[in-house]
Design a protein around this motif. Structure first.
Motif, PDB file in Angstrom:
ATOM      1  N   TYR A  31       0.824  -1.199   0.000  1.00 53.14           N
ATOM      2  CA  TYR A  31       0.000   0.000   0.000  1.00 53.14           C
ATOM      3  C   TYR A  31       0.859   1.250   0.000  1.00 53.14           C
ATOM      4  O   TYR A  31       1.811   1.371   0.776  1.00 53.14           O
ATOM      5  CB  TYR A  31      -0.896  -0.008   1.241  1.00 53.14           C
ATOM      6  N   MET A  50      -3.252   0.075  -3.781  1.00 50.20           N
ATOM      7  CA  MET A  50      -3.246  -1.125  -2.955  1.00 50.20           C
ATOM      8  C   MET A  50      -2.186  -2.122  -3.399  1.00 50.20           C
ATOM      9  O   MET A  50      -1.815  -3.028  -2.641  1.00 50.20           O
ATOM     10  CB  MET A  50      -4.621  -1.786  -2.966  1.00 50.20           C
ATOM     11  N   GLN A  98      -5.053  -5.599   6.237  1.00 48.68           N
ATOM     12  CA  GLN A  98      -5.581  -4.802   7.339  1.00 48.68           C
ATOM     13  C   GLN A  98      -4.977  -3.391   7.319  1.00 48.68           C
ATOM     14  O   GLN A  98      -4.465  -2.901   8.307  1.00 48.68           O
ATOM     15  CB  GLN A  98      -5.290  -5.452   8.685  1.00 48.68           C
ATOM     16  N   THR A  99      -5.065  -2.769   6.157  1.00 48.08           N
ATOM     17  CA  THR A  99      -4.450  -1.453   5.989  1.00 48.08           C
ATOM     18  C   THR A  99      -4.842  -0.473   7.073  1.00 48.08           C
ATOM     19  O   THR A  99      -4.046   0.311   7.544  1.00 48.08           O
ATOM     20  CB  THR A  99      -4.808  -0.868   4.625  1.00 48.08           C
ATOM     21  N   TYR A 100      -6.126  -0.530   7.477  1.00 43.57           N
ATOM     22  CA  TYR A 100      -6.571   0.473   8.434  1.00 43.57           C
ATOM     23  C   TYR A 100      -5.988   0.237   9.819  1.00 43.57           C
ATOM     24  O   TYR A 100      -6.110   1.066  10.685  1.00 43.57           O
ATOM     25  CB  TYR A 100      -8.098   0.520   8.493  1.00 43.57           C
ATOM     26  N   ASN A 101      -5.355  -0.906  10.029  1.00 44.09           N
ATOM     27  CA  ASN A 101      -4.666  -1.142  11.287  1.00 44.09           C
ATOM     28  C   ASN A 101      -3.159  -0.949  11.159  1.00 44.09           C
ATOM     29  O   ASN A 101      -2.484  -0.689  12.145  1.00 44.09           O
ATOM     30  CB  ASN A 101      -4.912  -2.572  11.770  1.00 44.09           C
ATOM     31  N   SER A 102      -2.647  -1.116   9.965  1.00 45.50           N
ATOM     32  CA  SER A 102      -1.206  -1.063   9.780  1.00 45.50           C
ATOM     33  C   SER A 102      -0.705   0.360   9.906  1.00 45.50           C
ATOM     34  O   SER A 102      -1.354   1.297   9.447  1.00 45.50           O
ATOM     35  CB  SER A 102      -0.835  -1.594   8.402  1.00 45.50           C
ATOM     36  N   PRO A 103       0.449   0.545  10.543  1.00 47.74           N
ATOM     37  CA  PRO A 103       0.994   1.898  10.639  1.00 47.74           C
ATOM     38  C   PRO A 103       1.426   2.409   9.285  1.00 47.74           C
ATOM     39  O   PRO A 103       1.992   1.666   8.484  1.00 47.74           O
ATOM     40  CB  PRO A 103       2.195   1.725  11.567  1.00 47.74           C
ATOM     41  N   LEU A 104       1.144   3.658   9.038  1.00 48.20           N
ATOM     42  CA  LEU A 104       1.638   4.319   7.842  1.00 48.20           C
ATOM     43  C   LEU A 104       3.046   4.849   8.103  1.00 48.20           C
ATOM     44  O   LEU A 104       3.290   5.459   9.137  1.00 48.20           O
ATOM     45  CB  LEU A 104       0.733   5.496   7.465  1.00 48.20           C
ATOM     46  N   PHE A 106       5.666   7.456   6.747  1.00 48.77           N
ATOM     47  CA  PHE A 106       5.665   8.660   5.924  1.00 48.77           C
ATOM     48  C   PHE A 106       7.072   9.054   5.487  1.00 48.77           C
ATOM     49  O   PHE A 106       8.046   8.834   6.222  1.00 48.77           O
ATOM     50  CB  PHE A 106       5.069   9.832   6.707  1.00 48.77           C
ATOM     51  N   GLY A 107       7.133   9.670   4.317  1.00 51.66           N
ATOM     52  CA  GLY A 107       8.355  10.348   3.904  1.00 51.66           C
ATOM     53  C   GLY A 107       8.467  11.674   4.635  1.00 51.66           C
ATOM     54  O   GLY A 107       7.589  12.035   5.429  1.00 51.66           O
TER      55      GLY A 107
END
Lengths: 115, 112
Positions: A31, A50, A98-104, A106-107
């Motif tokens: 993602y 995705m 589980q994207t909505y649980n996975s930490p994003l 960031f750059g």
């Protein structure tokens, strides 16, 4: 080191001159997403992907294009930039499951000014 | 229209004081994430809460997810200058994969 790399960090351009902001991640994340951050408005999603060749619009996609030909790269393209696209842009990535649980992750952002 | 409303927008306190930041919505979220962003950097995840009523602690930071999964709060005890930053909440919904909604953020300034 696991990271999301955006380039350039700063960009000043003129109205109508096509530009590309690159984003690359080395964590094998499915993602990826682009956000713009404006004072008082927070982070607003532009486009997300995705997986390879799978992209979709976020909340503010007008005036932007993206492509996802490789898993690690997700460039943001402004075909004809306008002054209202002056903003701070962030690329982010995470595991798709589980994207909505996975930490994003960031750059460090790209500050774009369109005159 | 901001789906997630954060309050207050700005908070300035002295070192040692406590503070609470709120994140509210009329929508139900599958999970709520809290991020902290420092100048010149991207946001960094602090915590994810997924169960209604869930409370998580991270040293002096306490995060709570509302019973109905529509709101969340972040409480900092005995704030320190290192807690200064922009705190962002982000909500995820299982029916819209990939669309993580962010609040506008709360700028916290802790002075020595």
């Amino acid at each position: 080191e696991a990271q999301v790399t955006q380039n350039p960090r700063y960009l000043i351009t003129v109205t109508g001159k096509k530009l590309t902001v690159t984003c690359s991640q080395n964590m094998n994340h499915e993602y990826m997403s682009w956000y713009r951050q404006d004072p008082g408005l927070g982070l607003r999603q532009i486009y997300y992907s995705m997986n390879v060749e799978v992209t979709d619009k976020g909340d503010v996609p007008e005036g932007y294009k993206v492509s996802r030909k490789e898993k690690r790269n997700f460039p943001l393209i402004l075909e004809s930039p306008s002054p209202n696209q002056t903003s701070l842009y962030f690329c982010a990535s995470s595991f798709a499951r589980q994207t909505y649980n996975s930490p994003l992750h960031f750059g460090n952002g790209t500050r774009l000014t369109v005159t | 229209t901001q789906l997630l409303e954060q309050s207050p927008q700005f908070l300035s306190i002295q070192e040692g004081e406590n503070l609470t930041v709120y994140c509210n919505s009329s929508s139900v979220f599958s999970s709520l994430q809290w991020y902290r962003q420092e100048p010149g950097e991207g946001p960094v995840l602090l915590v994810t809460v997924v169960t209604g009523g869930e409370v998580k602690k991270l040293k002096r930071l306490t995060f709570q997810f509302g019973d109905a999964r529509k709101d969340s709060s972040l409480h900092i005890t005995a704030a320190q200058p290192g807690d200064t930053g922009l705190y962002l909440c982000a909500g995820g919904r299982g029916d819209s994969w990939g669309k993580l909604q962010f609040g506008a953020g709360t700028q916290v300034v802790v002075t020595p």
